[in-house]
Design an enzyme around this catalytic site. Structure first.
Site, PDB file in Angstrom:
ATOM      1  N   ARG A  55       0.742  -0.984   0.219  1.00  0.00           N
ATOM      2  CA  ARG A  55      -0.158  -0.275  -0.196  1.00  0.00           C
ATOM      3  C   ARG A  55       1.130   0.885   0.305  1.00  0.00           C
ATOM      4  O   ARG A  55       2.044   0.680  -0.265  1.00  0.00           O
ATOM      5  CB  ARG A  55      -0.742  -0.340   1.131  1.00  0.00           C
ATOM      6  CG  ARG A  55      -0.749  -0.518   2.823  1.00  0.00           C
ATOM      7  CD  ARG A  55       0.072   0.064   3.814  1.00  0.00           C
ATOM      8  NE  ARG A  55       0.701   1.696   3.462  1.00  0.00           N
ATOM      9  CZ  ARG A  55       1.096   2.753   4.006  1.00  0.00           C
ATOM     10  NH1 ARG A  55       3.113   2.296   3.812  1.00  0.00           N
ATOM     11  NH2 ARG A  55       1.315   3.737   3.444  1.00  0.00           N
ATOM     12  N   GLY A  56      -0.017   2.145  -0.254  1.00  0.00           N
ATOM     13  CA  GLY A  56       0.421   3.716  -0.627  1.00  0.00           C
ATOM     14  C   GLY A  56       1.510   3.616  -1.556  1.00  0.00           C
ATOM     15  O   GLY A  56       1.644   3.021  -2.526  1.00  0.00           O
ATOM     16  N   ALA A  57       0.752   5.361  -2.375  1.00  0.00           N
ATOM     17  CA  ALA A  57       0.734   5.183  -3.507  1.00  0.00           C
ATOM     18  C   ALA A  57       1.740   5.356  -4.703  1.00  0.00           C
ATOM     19  O   ALA A  57       1.846   4.065  -5.622  1.00  0.00           O
ATOM     20  CB  ALA A  57       0.058   6.843  -3.828  1.00  0.00           C
ATOM     21  N   GLN A 205      -1.651   2.706  10.328  1.00  0.00           N
ATOM     22  CA  GLN A 205      -0.251   2.552   9.337  1.00  0.00           C
ATOM     23  C   GLN A 205       0.766   3.327  10.378  1.00  0.00           C
ATOM     24  O   GLN A 205       1.526   3.537  10.027  1.00  0.00           O
ATOM     25  CB  GLN A 205      -0.461   3.530   7.759  1.00  0.00           C
ATOM     26  CG  GLN A 205      -1.422   2.793   6.862  1.00  0.00           C
ATOM     27  CD  GLN A 205      -3.304   3.214   6.997  1.00  0.00           C
ATOM     28  OE1 GLN A 205      -3.676   3.369   7.995  1.00  0.00           O
ATOM     29  NE2 GLN A 205      -3.548   2.610   5.160  1.00  0.00           N
ATOM     30  N   ASP A 246      -1.913  11.098  -2.209  1.00  0.00           N
ATOM     31  CA  ASP A 246      -2.603   9.482  -3.167  1.00  0.00           C
ATOM     32  C   ASP A 246      -2.472  10.075  -4.127  1.00  0.00           C
ATOM     33  O   ASP A 246      -3.324   9.527  -5.569  1.00  0.00           O
ATOM     34  CB  ASP A 246      -3.425   8.978  -2.154  1.00  0.00           C
ATOM     35  CG  ASP A 246      -2.938   8.036  -1.046  1.00  0.00           C
ATOM     36  OD1 ASP A 246      -2.429   8.546  -0.288  1.00  0.00           O
ATOM     37  OD2 ASP A 246      -3.095   6.913  -1.608  1.00  0.00           O
ATOM     38  N   ASN A 256      -5.629  12.450   0.258  1.00  0.00           N
ATOM     39  CA  ASN A 256      -4.467  11.768   1.327  1.00  0.00           C
ATOM     40  C   ASN A 256      -5.194  10.488   2.414  1.00  0.00           C
ATOM     41  O   ASN A 256      -6.039  11.194   2.380  1.00  0.00           O
ATOM     42  CB  ASN A 256      -3.590  12.725   1.882  1.00  0.00           C
ATOM     43  CG  ASN A 256      -2.122  11.744   2.881  1.00  0.00           C
ATOM     44  OD1 ASN A 256      -1.452  11.120   1.851  1.00  0.00           O
ATOM     45  ND2 ASN A 256      -1.816  11.697   3.720  1.00  0.00           N
ATOM     46  N   LYS A 257      -4.995  10.275   3.246  1.00  0.00           N
ATOM     47  CA  LYS A 257      -5.154   8.991   4.172  1.00  0.00           C
ATOM     48  C   LYS A 257      -6.053  10.263   4.613  1.00  0.00           C
ATOM     49  O   LYS A 257      -5.925  11.145   5.306  1.00  0.00           O
ATOM     50  CB  LYS A 257      -4.849   8.793   5.082  1.00  0.00           C
ATOM     51  CG  LYS A 257      -4.517   7.508   6.476  1.00  0.00           C
ATOM     52  CD  LYS A 257      -5.328   6.395   5.671  1.00  0.00           C
ATOM     53  CE  LYS A 257      -4.967   5.927   4.463  1.00  0.00           C
ATOM     54  NZ  LYS A 257      -6.363   5.117   4.006  1.00  0.00           N
TER      55      LYS A 257
HETATM   56  C1  LIG Z   1       3.786   7.856   0.129  1.00  0.00           C
HETATM   57  S1  LIG Z   1       1.773   7.887  -0.093  1.00  0.00           S
HETATM   58  C2  LIG Z   1       1.324   7.005   1.321  1.00  0.00           C
HETATM   59  C3  LIG Z   1       0.086   7.604   1.301  1.00  0.00           C
HETATM   60  O1  LIG Z   1      -0.330   6.326   0.937  1.00  0.00           O
HETATM   61  C4  LIG Z   1      -1.221   5.403   2.150  1.00  0.00           C
HETATM   62  O2  LIG Z   1      -2.844   5.112   1.955  1.00  0.00           O
HETATM   63  P1  LIG Z   1      -3.131   3.979   1.958  1.00  0.00           P
HETATM   64  O3  LIG Z   1      -1.919   3.524   3.231  1.00  0.00           O
HETATM   65  O4  LIG Z   1      -3.806   3.306   2.337  1.00  0.00           O
HETATM   66  O5  LIG Z   1      -2.447   3.205   0.404  1.00  0.00           O
HETATM   67  C5  LIG Z   1      -1.406   7.529   3.128  1.00  0.00           C
HETATM   68  O6  LIG Z   1      -2.867   7.776   1.855  1.00  0.00           O
HETATM   69  C6  LIG Z   1      -0.308   7.762   3.245  1.00  0.00           C
HETATM   70  O7  LIG Z   1      -0.244   9.619   2.463  1.00  0.00           O
END
Ligand SMILES: CSC[C@H]1O[C@H](OP(=O)(O)O)[C@H](O)[C@@H]1O
Length: 358
Positions: A55-57, A205, A246, A256-257
């Site tokens: 996960r993570g963009a 996270q 994101d 974002n989150k």
């Molecule tokens: C480096 S961007 C990471 C970004 O992605 C996360 O979302 P997720 O854990 O649901 O994929 C979160 O928005 C972070 O800021």
């Protein structure tokens, strides 16, 4: 002279190509267990993205690019590669809706495929393209770390206290991190006193990933409940909120989150500066404003199953996992192409027309 923090060891790899498969660190089991999942085809990569194994963009985009490379290796020979890979592209494109890096990476792979000569070794060239996307993201992380450090030095003196949300670290990228890349650089340069990390409910996270990453990196980190952020900004001299993204709309609005928007409102109220760190692969110039960004909603079970306890009561559950922070609450967007202070549509368009890399 900025430290050569590129040498800072990374003791893990969230995404790694291993000769004939894609190896993913299964982030659902951190921090307690470091378990890996090997993917052999695009549908396995799509499932890993959907289920947040990875996960993570940026990391989602890198994994999807390798998913196409895996699909081409399984097909091996085709007269019409676009048709042969159509289902693989389709299953990856719908894995998660908000992080634009996913569609960006798949667009890069599709453009690469269309440029290949008829006699090309397509599986080999698509793997090379995926590896370039991976390496490019890591390089972008390091450029953003340097630029973000410059911003911290410009606006602050001595060692600074910062707050971060979710995980925008090496676990969320091709390596090193976006927001955590700036934080790592600041620590290496001696300008960071402490990072405060929101636990980031419901997926945690921050508690499970950011705290784990920063402790392993020797960065002083304090974990807090999300609801503590307001009290922290009121009672501690927090200089910056530093987060990832994101998807960034053409006017500078940032998805974002979930919880990022409330941090931006709190930061404005308490005179805390707000920094978004994201590669330009996160900027979606096709969307005029943030309200057009698709915001993922995930299963209510993520709120109801907590620490082995079932909180089901029959109540409806609302679980949006992203929100949108308007550009006017953001002090600076740091990308690998440059810094945008007080972002707006004109400044982002100018940035995106720049080919130079820092
Ligand atoms: C480096 S961007 C990471 C970004 O992605 C996360 O979302 P997720 O854990 O649901 O994929 C979160 O928005 C972070 O800021």
């Amino acid at each position: 002279m900025s430290p050569d923090f590129t040498l800072l060891p990374e003791t893990f790899k969230a995404v790694e190509w291993c000769s004939d498969c894609l190896r993913l660190l299964d982030q659902r089991h951190l921090p307690g267990q470091e378990l890996y999942q090997n993917c052999d085809d695009a549908s396995q990569v799509a499932a890993a993205i959907r289920d947040m194994v990875v996960r993570g963009a940026p990391a989602i985009g890198v994994a999807a690019a390798y998913g196409i490379a895996l699909a081409a290796r399984r097909i091996a020979q085709a007269d019409d590669w676009e048709s042969a890979l159509a289902d693989d592209f389709a299953c990856l494109e719908v894995a998660r809706p908000t992080a634009v890096n996913l569609t960006w990476a798949l667009r890069m792979m599709r453009e690469q495929l269309r440029r290949l000569p008829a006699d090309a070794d397509v599986p080999a060239r698509l793997l090379q393209a995926a590896e370039e996307i991976h390496a490019g993201d890591r390089e972008a992380n390091l450029s953003m770390a340097r630029l973000g450090l410059q911003v911290l030095r410009r606006h602050g003196r001595g060692k600074q206290k910062v707050l971060t949300h979710c995980n925008a670290g090496a676990l969320a990228t091709g390596g090193y991190g976006t927001a955590l890349g700036v934080i790592r650089a600041a620590h290496a340069a001696g300008v960071l006193e402490r990072v405060y990390a929101d636990e980031t409910r419901p997926w945690l996270q921050g508690a499970r990933l950011t705290a784990w990453e920063l402790v392993r990196g020797g960065v002083p980190v304090t974990l807090l409940a999300d609801v503590t952020a307001a009290h922290l900004m009121k009672t501690e001299a927090i200089s910056w909120v530093i987060v990832g993204a994101d998807r960034i709309a053409a006017n500078g609005d940032v998805a974002n989150k979930i919880g990022t928007y409330s941090l931006a409102v709190l930061a404005m109220h308490h005179g805390v500066r707000f920094m978004v760190v994201a590669p330009t692969s996160t900027i979606d110039m096709s969307l005029e404003e943030g309200e057009l960004i698709p915001l993922e909603e995930r299963s209510g079970d993520e709120l109801l199953q907590v620490g082995g306890q079932d909180l089901t009561t029959g109540a409806e559950v609302f679980n949006p996992v992203f929100d949108v922070t308007p550009a006017d609450l953001i002090d600076v967007i740091v990308t690998e192409k440059g810094i945008v202070e007080r972002p707006d549509a004109r400044k982002l368009a100018e940035l995106m027309s720049t080919r130079r890399l820092h």
